[in-house]
Scaffold this motif. Structure first.
Motif, PDB file in Angstrom:
ATOM      1  N   HIS A   1      26.473   3.686 -43.183  1.00 46.18           N
ATOM      2  CA  HIS A   1      25.347   3.766 -42.154  1.00 46.18           C
ATOM      3  C   HIS A   1      25.734   4.659 -40.835  1.00 46.18           C
TER       4      HIS A   1
ATOM      5  N   VAL B   1      26.368   8.120 -41.817  1.00 42.68           N
ATOM      6  CA  VAL B   1      24.913   9.098 -41.637  1.00 42.68           C
ATOM      7  C   VAL B   1      24.490   9.199 -40.322  1.00 42.68           C
ATOM      8  N   ARG B   2      24.595   8.336 -39.568  1.00 42.02           N
ATOM      9  CA  ARG B   2      24.350   8.587 -38.068  1.00 42.02           C
ATOM     10  C   ARG B   2      25.047   9.356 -37.264  1.00 42.02           C
ATOM     11  N   GLU B   3      26.285   9.493 -37.400  1.00 46.52           N
ATOM     12  CA  GLU B   3      27.133  10.438 -36.958  1.00 46.52           C
ATOM     13  C   GLU B   3      26.594  12.025 -37.597  1.00 46.52           C
ATOM     14  N   CYS B   4      26.625  12.172 -38.918  1.00 47.82           N
ATOM     15  CA  CYS B   4      26.029  13.262 -39.388  1.00 47.82           C
ATOM     16  C   CYS B   4      24.638  13.780 -38.801  1.00 47.82           C
ATOM     17  N   VAL B   5      23.749  12.851 -38.506  1.00 46.25           N
ATOM     18  CA  VAL B   5      22.516  13.233 -38.043  1.00 46.25           C
ATOM     19  C   VAL B   5      22.670  13.530 -36.565  1.00 46.25           C
ATOM     20  N   ILE B   6      23.441  12.888 -35.697  1.00 46.98           N
ATOM     21  CA  ILE B   6      23.582  13.139 -34.400  1.00 46.98           C
ATOM     22  C   ILE B   6      24.205  14.619 -34.271  1.00 46.98           C
TER      23      ILE B   6
ATOM     24  N   VAL C   1      24.226  16.923 -36.315  1.00 44.57           N
ATOM     25  CA  VAL C   1      23.286  18.175 -36.645  1.00 44.57           C
ATOM     26  C   VAL C   1      22.305  18.389 -35.527  1.00 44.57           C
ATOM     27  N   LEU C   2      21.928  17.284 -35.078  1.00 38.08           N
ATOM     28  CA  LEU C   2      20.700  17.362 -33.916  1.00 38.08           C
ATOM     29  C   LEU C   2      21.217  18.252 -32.711  1.00 38.08           C
TER      30      LEU C   2
END
Length: 256
Positions: free
Chosen positions: A17, A20-25, A27-28
């Motif tokens: 998790h 995944v959170r680091e990847c989303v941040i 990308v944003l």
């Protein structure tokens, strides 16, 4: 054993998790920088001649080059803002150590951002920017069909030849500086030695260019600012102006 397996499973799930959170941040953040850089480039970009001709091929080449330049500018802006982001995130974590909503500003995220910026900066410097330049200048090989793919083939060949030329020059320079048999006879340490050496040479060239262009830029900036601003009249001598006016009036009266 069951408790240990459950703990290991919970740890793996938590790490998943967090990843995944680091990847989303990441990308944003990159999407935000990309949109900002797109507006900046489109604001200062000059209108090209083929934009008014409505040529589909040239317009597509222009859009691809614009996308590559926007990507490179976003990476450069991310590299500039990464150090302030690291400092601010550290200060926020030290100020609110037990706040649940800001725990994502951890060292793993900053370390991942540093790795991504270093990777994409090398990719942009070595491949994307030369590809964008050669792609806009290419017309396809003689005798081949005209189109986007013909330009892509020509640009890839020219970029490959340029890469071989630069690597050969770096190899010769390292052999001259190193003055040992291993540096002259082998290229097996390409990834460990030659690419970092090439990156250091390009960085040194960029620093020298910055030192050369900064004085001219500052002088131009002060020149333009001096033309735009109105000089203050606080230090002017009014008595001197009155005496000059009287002398001019006397001269005119004598002429009359």
């Amino acid at each position: 054993m069951a408790a240990a397996e459950q703990d290991a499973l919970a740890l793996r799930e938590r790490l998943f998790h967090e990843r995944v959170r680091e990847c989303v941040i990441c990308v944003l953040l990159f999407i935000s920088l990309y949109i900002l850089c797109h507006f900046i480039i489109t604001h200062f970009k000059k209108h090209t001649d083929f934009a008014a001709v409505h040529d589909d091929e040239d317009a597509a080449v222009n859009r691809i080059a614009l996308g590559l330049c926007t990507f490179t500018l976003a990476v450069a802006l991310g590299a500039v803002l990464l150090l302030p982001f690291s400092i601010i995130s550290n200060e926020v974590l030290l100020s609110f150590p037990h706040n649940y909503y800001i725990q994502w500003l951890n060292g793993s995220l900053v370390h991942g951002l540093w790795n991504l910026v270093f990777l994409f900066s090398n990719l942009s410097l070595v491949f994307l920017m030369p590809f964008a330049y050669f792609f806009t200048e290419s017309e396809g090989f003689a005798g081949s069909k005209k189109g986007i793919m013909a330009r892509v083939y020509e640009t890839s060949v020219v970029l490959l030849l340029l890469t071989l030329l630069v690597l050969g020059m770096v190899w010769v320079a390292s052999a001259i500086v190193g003055n040992d048999a291993a540096s002259r006879q082998s290229l097996y340490d390409l990834w460990e030695f030659y690419l970092p050496y090439l990156y250091s040479c390009i960085s040194l060239f960029g620093v020298l260019l910055l030192l050369l262009c900064t004085p001219f830029g500052l002088s131009t900036m002060f020149t333009v600012t001096g033309k735009l601003l109105v000089k203050p009249r606080l230090l002017e001598d009014l008595d001197e102006q009155l005496s000059c006016t009287r002398l001019e009036e006397a001269a005119v009266s004598r002429r009359i």
